[in-house]
Design a protein around this motif. Structure first.
Motif, PDB file in Angstrom:
ATOM      1  N   MET A  66       0.746  -1.105   0.057  1.00 37.61           N
ATOM      2  CA  MET A  66      -0.265   0.014  -0.187  1.00 37.61           C
ATOM      3  C   MET A  66       1.083   1.351   0.060  1.00 37.61           C
ATOM      4  SD  MET A  66      -3.226   0.998   2.652  1.00 37.61           S
ATOM      5  CE  MET A  66      -2.076   0.469   4.061  1.00 37.61           C
ATOM      6  N   ARG A  90      -6.814  -1.921   1.235  1.00 35.23           N
ATOM      7  CA  ARG A  90      -6.215  -3.124   1.387  1.00 35.23           C
ATOM      8  C   ARG A  90      -6.784  -4.442   0.825  1.00 35.23           C
ATOM      9  NH1 ARG A  90      -2.525  -4.087   5.098  1.00 35.23           N
ATOM     10  NH2 ARG A  90      -3.324  -6.026   5.490  1.00 35.23           N
ATOM     11  N   GLY A  91      -5.981  -5.217   0.344  1.00 33.30           N
ATOM     12  CA  GLY A  91      -6.549  -6.412  -0.119  1.00 33.30           C
ATOM     13  C   GLY A  91      -6.795  -7.570   0.833  1.00 33.30           C
ATOM     14  N   ASP A  92      -7.867  -7.076   1.599  1.00 34.92           N
ATOM     15  CA  ASP A  92      -8.353  -8.082   2.667  1.00 34.92           C
ATOM     16  C   ASP A  92      -8.942  -9.390   2.127  1.00 34.92           C
ATOM     17  OD1 ASP A  92      -7.330  -6.550   4.857  1.00 34.92           O
ATOM     18  OD2 ASP A  92      -9.144  -5.766   4.909  1.00 34.92           O
ATOM     19  N   ASP A 131       0.125 -11.414   3.315  1.00 31.16           N
ATOM     20  CA  ASP A 131      -0.345 -10.710   4.586  1.00 31.16           C
ATOM     21  C   ASP A 131      -0.693  -9.152   4.155  1.00 31.16           C
ATOM     22  OD1 ASP A 131      -0.627 -13.258   5.912  1.00 31.16           O
ATOM     23  OD2 ASP A 131       1.253 -12.917   6.675  1.00 31.16           O
ATOM     24  N   GLY A 132      -0.868  -8.815   2.989  1.00 27.63           N
ATOM     25  CA  GLY A 132      -1.350  -7.470   2.597  1.00 27.63           C
ATOM     26  C   GLY A 132      -0.039  -6.690   2.432  1.00 27.63           C
TER      27      GLY A 132
END
Length: 80
Positions: free
Chosen positions: A1, A49-51, A66-67
């Motif tokens: 990010m 975020r790519g949760d 883990d992002g």
């Protein structure tokens, strides 16, 4: 990010071209252009975020876990 934001800001400040930023970061110019356009259009997708995704693999190597970016830069640059 934070890496995307850093890359986009460098492009917007004129420190590097889209192509140079992409080469340095091991990604495509299309991706950097999309990040820039998303940032200019409000930035929500750039910092989202790519949760739900555990990892992203490229050529069998984990590049996102883990992002966050792992620092791996698989593949090779082909120049013509």
């Amino acid at each position: 990010m934070e890496d995307k934001a850093r890359i986009v800001l460098a492009v917007l400040r004129g420190e590097v071209s889209v192509a140079e930023a992409a080469r340095r970061e091991g990604t495509s110019a299309v991706s950097v252009s999309k990040w820039r356009d998303q940032f200019l259009a409000g930035g929500r997708r750039l910092i989202q975020r790519g949760d739900g995704f555990v990892a992203t693999l490229v050529v069998g190597q984990m590049v996102i876990a883990d992002g966050g970016l792992t620092g791996a830069r698989p593949g090779k640059l082909v120049r013509s």
